[in-house]
Scaffold this motif. Structure first.
Motif, mmCIF file in Angstrom:
data_model
loop_
_atom_site.group_PDB
_atom_site.id
_atom_site.type_symbol
_atom_site.label_atom_id
_atom_site.label_comp_id
_atom_site.label_asym_id
_atom_site.label_seq_id
_atom_site.Cartn_x
_atom_site.Cartn_y
_atom_site.Cartn_z
ATOM 1 N N VAL A 126 0.850 -1.200 0.000
ATOM 2 C CA VAL A 126 0.000 0.000 0.000
ATOM 3 C C VAL A 126 0.879 1.242 0.000
ATOM 4 O O VAL A 126 2.058 1.192 0.362
ATOM 5 C CB VAL A 126 -0.982 0.022 1.195
ATOM 6 C CG1 VAL A 126 -1.984 -1.098 1.064
ATOM 7 C CG2 VAL A 126 -0.250 -0.056 2.528
ATOM 8 N N GLN A 127 0.260 2.355 -0.422
ATOM 9 C CA GLN A 127 1.008 3.608 -0.567
ATOM 10 C C GLN A 127 0.808 4.430 0.693
ATOM 11 O O GLN A 127 -0.291 4.901 0.944
ATOM 12 C CB GLN A 127 0.469 4.392 -1.750
ATOM 13 C CG GLN A 127 0.153 3.576 -2.970
ATOM 14 C CD GLN A 127 -1.206 3.943 -3.554
ATOM 15 O OE1 GLN A 127 -1.733 5.002 -3.311
ATOM 16 N NE2 GLN A 127 -1.747 3.047 -4.359
ATOM 17 N N ALA A 128 1.871 4.597 1.456
ATOM 18 C CA ALA A 128 1.759 5.346 2.712
ATOM 19 C C ALA A 128 2.482 6.677 2.548
ATOM 20 O O ALA A 128 3.698 6.759 2.737
ATOM 21 C CB ALA A 128 2.352 4.529 3.852
ATOM 22 N N ILE A 129 1.735 7.699 2.156
ATOM 23 C CA ILE A 129 2.363 8.993 1.884
ATOM 24 C C ILE A 129 1.847 10.099 2.810
ATOM 25 O O ILE A 129 2.607 10.934 3.273
ATOM 26 C CB ILE A 129 2.210 9.367 0.390
ATOM 27 C CG1 ILE A 129 2.943 10.659 0.065
ATOM 28 C CG2 ILE A 129 0.769 9.460 -0.044
ATOM 29 C CD1 ILE A 129 3.194 10.863 -1.406
ATOM 30 N N THR A 130 0.520 10.087 3.108
ATOM 31 C CA THR A 130 -0.075 11.228 3.822
ATOM 32 C C THR A 130 0.376 11.260 5.287
ATOM 33 O O THR A 130 0.059 10.369 6.070
ATOM 34 C CB THR A 130 -1.614 11.143 3.755
ATOM 35 O OG1 THR A 130 -1.996 10.996 2.391
ATOM 36 C CG2 THR A 130 -2.246 12.403 4.322
ATOM 37 N N ASP A 131 1.127 12.307 5.632
ATOM 38 C CA ASP A 131 1.613 12.460 7.008
ATOM 39 C C ASP A 131 0.535 13.061 7.905
ATOM 40 O O ASP A 131 -0.471 13.604 7.418
ATOM 41 C CB ASP A 131 2.841 13.367 7.020
ATOM 42 C CG ASP A 131 4.114 12.622 6.663
ATOM 43 O OD1 ASP A 131 4.397 11.608 7.319
ATOM 44 O OD2 ASP A 131 4.804 13.036 5.720
ATOM 45 N N ASP A 135 0.156 21.437 12.226
ATOM 46 C CA ASP A 135 -0.268 22.744 11.717
ATOM 47 C C ASP A 135 0.102 22.809 10.235
ATOM 48 O O ASP A 135 1.284 22.838 9.876
ATOM 49 C CB ASP A 135 0.434 23.856 12.505
ATOM 50 C CG ASP A 135 -0.061 25.239 12.096
ATOM 51 O OD1 ASP A 135 -0.524 25.396 10.947
ATOM 52 O OD2 ASP A 135 0.027 26.162 12.924
ATOM 53 N N ARG A 136 -0.918 22.840 9.378
ATOM 54 C CA ARG A 136 -0.690 22.759 7.929
ATOM 55 C C ARG A 136 0.120 23.925 7.371
ATOM 56 O O ARG A 136 0.666 23.831 6.279
ATOM 57 C CB ARG A 136 -2.033 22.704 7.193
ATOM 58 C CG ARG A 136 -2.613 21.312 6.938
ATOM 59 C CD ARG A 136 -2.935 20.579 8.179
ATOM 60 N NE ARG A 136 -3.579 19.287 7.868
ATOM 61 C CZ ARG A 136 -3.537 18.259 8.658
ATOM 62 N NH1 ARG A 136 -2.906 18.329 9.812
ATOM 63 N NH2 ARG A 136 -4.153 17.132 8.319
ATOM 64 N N ARG A 137 0.176 25.051 8.093
ATOM 65 C CA ARG A 137 0.932 26.197 7.556
ATOM 66 C C ARG A 137 2.428 26.026 7.787
ATOM 67 O O ARG A 137 3.234 26.721 7.189
ATOM 68 C CB ARG A 137 0.482 27.491 8.238
ATOM 69 C CG ARG A 137 -0.901 27.980 7.845
ATOM 70 C CD ARG A 137 -1.331 29.050 8.828
ATOM 71 N NE ARG A 137 -1.105 28.574 10.203
ATOM 72 C CZ ARG A 137 -1.061 29.343 11.280
ATOM 73 N NH1 ARG A 137 -1.196 30.635 11.157
ATOM 74 N NH2 ARG A 137 -0.861 28.831 12.488
ATOM 75 N N LEU A 167 -1.469 8.569 7.562
ATOM 76 C CA LEU A 167 -2.907 8.468 7.850
ATOM 77 C C LEU A 167 -3.727 8.133 6.605
ATOM 78 O O LEU A 167 -3.307 8.427 5.496
ATOM 79 C CB LEU A 167 -3.421 9.791 8.432
ATOM 80 C CG LEU A 167 -2.604 10.389 9.582
ATOM 81 C CD1 LEU A 167 -3.379 11.547 10.222
ATOM 82 C CD2 LEU A 167 -2.249 9.369 10.639
ATOM 83 N N HIS A 168 -4.891 7.578 6.856
ATOM 84 C CA HIS A 168 -5.899 7.254 5.816
ATOM 85 C C HIS A 168 -5.403 6.184 4.838
ATOM 86 O O HIS A 168 -5.820 6.192 3.677
ATOM 87 C CB HIS A 168 -6.281 8.470 4.957
ATOM 88 C CG HIS A 168 -6.236 9.802 5.610
ATOM 89 N ND1 HIS A 168 -7.092 10.165 6.606
ATOM 90 C CD2 HIS A 168 -5.473 10.895 5.366
ATOM 91 C CE1 HIS A 168 -6.843 11.431 6.960
ATOM 92 N NE2 HIS A 168 -5.867 11.877 6.232
ATOM 93 N N ILE A 169 -4.522 5.295 5.209
ATOM 94 C CA ILE A 169 -3.880 4.445 4.191
ATOM 95 C C ILE A 169 -4.787 3.256 3.838
ATOM 96 O O ILE A 169 -5.014 2.340 4.643
ATOM 97 C CB ILE A 169 -2.488 3.966 4.668
ATOM 98 C CG1 ILE A 169 -1.663 5.166 5.146
ATOM 99 C CG2 ILE A 169 -1.794 3.196 3.559
ATOM 100 C CD1 ILE A 169 -1.536 6.334 4.171
#
Ligand SMILES: Cc1cc2nc3c(=O)[nH]c(=O)nc-3n(C[C@H](O)[C@H](O)[C@H](O)COP(=O)(O)OP(=O)(O)OC[C@H]3O[C@@H](n4cnc5c(N)ncnc54)[C@H](O)[C@@H]3O)c2cc1C
Length: 472
Positions: A126-131, A135-137, A167-169
């Protein structure tokens, strides 16, 4: 190649999985995860051919024809096989983009060896990319907790140790391998966050907290779609996980930290678009069937809405076709889809999906949510009366209409339907990412030239060097 049964044995490997606040001791028989493992196993069984060396999801397309065939075949793969193909193609693409400089030679060689390893062992990745991103800024090094972006916490002679979360993987709990990539471009000084690697799902220090749209009830007539196939999403935590050198694909080279995200984006959006075409056709089918069942199929505003849904499905299909027709050859001799058409297709399909669902709900009526279940229809005390009032036009009985309503609810207005609504928007990095990439690859200068010509400016006109009209 593995059979479904061999796959099921292979994932009983001590992986640390959680759901609803509890550790999952027996994932294969957990009521919310069992169908995901079954679905993945059925994918193995469908692809299994005695004597074949590998499944089709490991094939690197060499021509436009290969790419087209692969996307068509993807419709028959289970989702775990699809994400495996996407993740590995992202790595292969990243390797190609790094192969022009000997400094990255080790990474390129390791990626190719890893692809071979997964293919030979029929592994699902699976692709695990989203950290987590905090704080997104703020960039990774400016966060109040440095682990909010996955990072190297220790460098050893034989590898690195990483901390962080992805997250969300999709389907993480059911896979063998996690392909970890940096979520975005890192700046000089952020070398520790420039980490791409592969980690086995059962590696020490890996925990996966799951969520799922799998039905929380056992009535498969009431959830006809999500009871058949579902995958959990994983909230993956890496707590001091050791990664050996041979599984490190980037460590510290910030100049290539975004190469992986861009490569994944391309393949992820391509696969997403291929799935979206099927989903768009399904919406059209539901709309027409329920209109016919309700007796409204000849009413003009209903026909208009269905026509709009047909145009939606056709435009996505056309754009995907263009992405293949304009596929680009790499120096290594294989092809990747056209960036502009792929991103435009994914964006259009995702952005307009909600409107198409609105049309379907508008056409179908409130029973999408409130149709009694098949079990109510079968109840000896009330079933006959429910059937009397639930039927549609003459010749359309209650059980048929109820089944359609339950399928529409499950597909578009229940847990799975809600999952689709959000997933289409966010998958592949969100609509913003697709707008950025489309703009980057669109021939904007040509468009400006054309506008200047139409406005009757001379060829060489610039905003400051244009003669004012002569005064009368
Ligand atoms: C069901 C599902 C499955 C998924 N599967 C996978 C998967 O398998 N693998 C994987 O790696 N990821 C997966 N994703 C994650 C998906 O790629 C992300 O949801 C997406 O990239 C958005 O990130 P986020 O959810 O953290 O939201 P955020 O980053 O918080 O974004 C929310 C909004 O804020 C905007 N935003 C955030 N930061 C900035 C900024 N600095 N500047 C301007 N705008 C900003 C975004 O553009 C967006 O509009 C999945 C997501 C879902 C919902």
């Amino acid at each position: 190649m593995l059979t479904g049964a061999q796959y099921l044995t292979s994932v009983q490997d001590g992986r640390r999985l959680f759901i609803d606040g509890k550790r999952i001791e027996d994932p294969l028989n957990h009521p919310l995860l069992a169908s995901a493992f079954r679905f993945a196993a059925s994918g193995y069984d469908r692809a299994y051919q005695p004597g074949a060396t590998h499944g089709p999801y490991y094939t690197i397309p060499l021509t436009q024809g290969d790419l087209r065939a692969q996307l068509k075949a993807m419709g028959h793969w289970d989702d775990l096989a699809s994400v495996t193909s996407t993740g590995l193609m992202a790595l292969i693409t990243a390797a190609a983009r790094m192969s022009d400089h000997p400094e990255y030679g080790d990474y390129v060689a390791r990626i190719r060896a890893y692809h071979q390893h997964c293919m030979e062992n029929d592994l699902r990745c699976v692709q695990a990319i989203t950290d987590a991103k905090g704080d997104r800024r703020l960039s990774p090094s400016k966060q109040d907790d440095p682990d909010l972006y996955t990072r190297i916490v220790e460098r050893r002679a034989d590898g690195v140790v990483i901390n962080g979360a992805k997250l969300h993987i999709t389907a993480a709990a059911t896979a063998h391998e996690l392909i970890v990539m940096p979520t975005k471009m890192m700046k000089p000084g952020e070398e520790d966050w420039a980490i791409a690697c592969a980690v086995p799902v059962n590696a020490e220090g890996v925990s996966i907290v799951n969520t799922t749209y799998a039905p929380r009830g056992d009535d498969s007539d009431y959830w006809p779609i999500s009871s058949q196939a579902s995958y959990p999403e994983g909230f993956i935590i890496f707590d001091h996980v050791f990664v050996p050198n041979e599984r490190i694909f980037l460590a510290g080279h910030v100049e290539h930290s975004a190469t992986f995200a861009h490569s994944l984006g391309l393949w992820e959006r391509l696969g997403g678009t291929a799935h979206m075409i099927e989903a768009a056709d399904t919406l059209v089918g539901f709309a027409q069937l329920i209109a016919e069942a309700n007796g409204v199929e000849r009413i003009s505003h209903i026909k208009d809405k269905i026509a709009e849904m047909i145009i939606y499905a056709t435009l996505i299909r056309g754009c995907l076709e263009a992405a293949i027709t304009h596929a680009e050859q790499t120096p290594e001799g294989w092809v990747h889809p056209n960036e502009l058409y792929t991103n435009a297709a994914k964006h259009y399909g995702a952005a307009e999906w909600n409107l198409m669902v609105r049309h379907l709900h508008d056409i179908a009526g409130g029973a999408v949510l409130t149709a009694p279940s098949g079990r109510d229809l079968a109840n000896p005390e009330i079933g006959e009366l429910v059937a009397k009032y639930l039927r549609g036009k003459a010749g359309v009985d209650a059980a048929y209409r109820a089944r359609l309503f339950h399928a529409i609810r499950d597909y578009t207005a229940d847990a799975f339907g809600g999952w689709w609504l959000v997933t289409l928007i966010q998958s592949g990095g969100g609509l913003y990412a697709q707008r950025m990439v489309s703009t980057k690859h669109y021939p904007l200068d040509k468009a400006k030239q054309r506008a200047l010509r139409i406005a009757n400016f001379p060829e060489t006109a610039t905003p400051t060097a244009i003669a004012s009209p002569a005064q009368p």
